[in-house]
Design an enzyme around this catalytic site. Sequence first.
Site, short mmCIF file in Angstrom:
data_model
loop_
_atom_site.label_atom_id
_atom_site.label_comp_id
_atom_site.label_asym_id
_atom_site.label_seq_id
_atom_site.Cartn_x
_atom_site.Cartn_y
_atom_site.Cartn_z
N CYS A 70 -7.22 -1.12 8.86
CA CYS A 70 -7.55 -0.13 9.90
C CYS A 70 -6.61 -0.29 11.10
CB CYS A 70 -9.00 -0.28 10.32
SG CYS A 70 -9.48 -1.96 10.81
N HIS A 92 -11.37 -5.82 18.51
CA HIS A 92 -11.91 -5.30 17.26
C HIS A 92 -13.40 -5.62 17.12
CE1 HIS A 92 -12.29 -4.64 12.92
NE2 HIS A 92 -11.05 -4.19 12.89
N ASN A 102 -12.90 1.51 13.28
CA ASN A 102 -12.34 0.69 12.21
C ASN A 102 -13.03 0.92 10.87
OD1 ASN A 102 -13.98 -0.95 14.36
ND2 ASN A 102 -14.60 -1.81 12.39
#
Length: 332
Positions: A153, A180, A314
């Site tokens: 991603c 993330h 993501n």
Amino acid sequence: MSNIAIFGFGRIGRTCLRVALQDNLFTPVAIADIKDEANLAALFQVDTNYGRFPELTTGTTGHLTIGDRDIPYFNSAKEIPDWGAMNVDLVIDCTGRATTRAGAQLHLDRGAKRVLVSAPSKTLDDCDAVLLKGINLDTFDPDNHKIISMASCTTNALAAVVKVIIENFGIRFGLFSTVHAYTNSQSLTDQPMKDRRDSWAAAENIIPSSSGAAKALRFIWKDLQITGKAYRVPVRTGSIAELNLLTEKPCTVEEVNDAFRKAASEEPLKGVMGVLEDEWASCRIVADPHTSIVDLPLTAKQGELLSVAAWYDNEWGYATRLAEVAAYLASK
């Protein structure tokens, strides 16, 4: 009509199927996983991040039923299904374990014509090509590309930014950091893990992590001088990557942002890369189908150093590209 199978029905496999059905891209001829049908059906029906699927989903022995679609289900705990018997054109491997050629080859050995790996291959020798929509999907060679990686991603998020900057201003060097969302590789509570930093509770800590995005980007641009790292933070989905660059040509913030606006509005990045003109937080991009969403107000310049930030869901953004690329490859 192409025959596509999904192997691995976890976060990405289930989200990929949601996108495929929602956007009428394909209905898989089979789904395989190692868990039981009833639990997998329940997890598909109601998702913490994306809510309730609008069609009733049930699981019985050997079947997942979604609305009026009856999809054969195979428990792959002992062996990979016989893809050849189902005339499968493409297997989307969503297990995260087919990152070596030997792992992906198992699907070809079982009769699949092609494999799309939803993870970065360990090396370029472990796949026949790394293909990303909007970046290099047009280089697909049906005769020679049997094992295809769609990288990560983060790679997809950064690739769109890199493409625009390279084509307009060039890149000398770059360093990125991605903030993330936590993932299944981490721990819910403190306990010893293989990666020591992952030993602390994912929902309670900022956890530094490695990122393979730089290596995957060099699979596409072999001379690219970029490296970076990741920080896992306590959000369930939604991430942002900041890329700091030295460009080959002089540029201003407005010139850079205009280049992103233009690229986002036309092929090949239209629908792949988006831009944000206003100031937002991560909740804005949850379930956004773009794989790279450039936050224009965050673009900054200090001397020769250019800083660009791109959001990405993501899970949903990546799964959207995965479903689209799968449909494209299978049709060829």
